[in-house]
Enzyme design. Structure first.
Site, mmCIF file in Angstrom:
data_model
loop_
_atom_site.group_PDB
_atom_site.id
_atom_site.type_symbol
_atom_site.label_atom_id
_atom_site.label_comp_id
_atom_site.label_asym_id
_atom_site.label_seq_id
_atom_site.Cartn_x
_atom_site.Cartn_y
_atom_site.Cartn_z
ATOM 1 N N HIS A 150 0.861 5.297 0.970
ATOM 2 C CA HIS A 150 0.029 6.420 1.554
ATOM 3 C C HIS A 150 0.528 7.683 0.926
ATOM 4 O O HIS A 150 1.303 7.966 0.425
ATOM 5 C CB HIS A 150 0.933 6.815 3.161
ATOM 6 N N HIS A 162 0.768 -1.179 0.061
ATOM 7 C CA HIS A 162 -0.076 0.152 0.024
ATOM 8 C C HIS A 162 0.864 1.498 -0.029
ATOM 9 O O HIS A 162 2.028 1.423 0.384
ATOM 10 C CB HIS A 162 -0.920 -0.084 1.256
HETATM 11 P P1 AMP Z 1 1.853 0.535 7.393
HETATM 12 O O1 AMP Z 1 2.440 0.936 8.489
HETATM 13 O O2 AMP Z 1 2.615 1.095 6.083
HETATM 14 O O3 AMP Z 1 1.865 -0.912 7.094
HETATM 15 O O4 AMP Z 1 0.300 1.331 7.282
HETATM 16 C C1 AMP Z 1 -0.731 0.404 7.533
HETATM 17 C C2 AMP Z 1 -1.821 1.590 8.016
HETATM 18 O O5 AMP Z 1 -2.903 0.990 7.713
HETATM 19 C C3 AMP Z 1 -1.697 2.572 9.226
HETATM 20 O O6 AMP Z 1 -1.377 3.690 9.041
HETATM 21 C C4 AMP Z 1 -2.974 2.163 9.690
HETATM 22 O O7 AMP Z 1 -3.289 3.387 10.426
HETATM 23 C C5 AMP Z 1 -3.815 1.810 8.734
HETATM 24 N N1 AMP Z 1 -4.841 0.731 8.803
HETATM 25 C C6 AMP Z 1 -4.942 -0.313 9.807
HETATM 26 N N2 AMP Z 1 -6.030 -0.863 9.873
HETATM 27 C C7 AMP Z 1 -6.792 0.139 8.999
HETATM 28 C C8 AMP Z 1 -8.398 -0.052 8.485
HETATM 29 N N3 AMP Z 1 -9.166 -1.131 8.958
HETATM 30 N N4 AMP Z 1 -8.787 0.943 7.622
HETATM 31 C C9 AMP Z 1 -7.932 1.866 7.167
HETATM 32 N N5 AMP Z 1 -6.741 2.024 7.521
HETATM 33 C C10 AMP Z 1 -6.104 0.906 8.276
#
Ligand code: AMP
Ligand code: ZN
Length: 136
Positions: A100, A98
């Site tokens: 950001h 993903h």
């Molecule tokens: P990363 O640390 O790059 O893996 O980012 C994962 C991101 O997913 C974090 O910024 C979380 O806040 C976000 N996240 C976790 N659960 C959810 C969810 N159910 N819906 C939307 N974002 C989420």
């Protein structure tokens, strides 16, 4: 195998979706570092960029190219940070690729600390973004 983002893509877990095409979905991060913080996610499960196909990486960036300006405009920002965490050592929590998009506004300090908006606030932001994307 259970994967949070695969469950969101399958519609089993709700999200504040702002964009979707055949290969990519984009939805608001539940812990945004800025208003409009969006995750852009390939639909095909891969743990990280190079575990997926080059075509998926291209489609991911193509979606970013197309929606990032609308996200920025919708939340009244002036620019944005793009970020991708590859591996636990880099802060990757969700093991499904993903990217950001973090909108930034002139004069507002660039924080990377998560905030905790209400569901209603997130839904209102998502609606603004969808409306702006629809104008493209
Ligand atoms: P990363 O640390 O790059 O893996 O980012 C994962 C991101 O997913 C974090 O910024 C979380 O806040 C976000 N996240 C976790 N659960 C959810 C969810 N159910 N819906 C939307 N974002 C989420
Ligand atoms: Zn997945």
């Amino acid at each position: 195998m259970s994967c949070l983002f695969c469950s969101i893509i399958a519609g089993e877990i709700p999200c504040c979706k702002v964009y979707e095409d055949e290969s990519v979905i984009a939805f608001l991060d539940i812990g945004p570092v800025s208003i409009g913080h969006t995750l852009v996610v390939p639909k095909a499960h891969a743990e990280n960029l190079e575990a997926g196909s080059l075509a998926d990486a291209e489609r991911l960036m193509s979606a970013v190219y197309s929606i990032a300006p609308s996200i920025t405009k919708a939340v009244g920002a002036d620019g944005y940070n793009l970020g991708m965490n590859h591996g636990e050592c880099a802060g990757q929590d969700v093991m499904h690729t993903h990217l950001h998009i973090m909108p930034r506004t002139s004069g507002v300090p660039r924080s990377f600390t998560k905030t905790h908006p209400s569901k209603e606030e997130l839904a209102a932001t998502a609606e603004k973004i969808r409306n702006e994307i629809a104008k493209r």
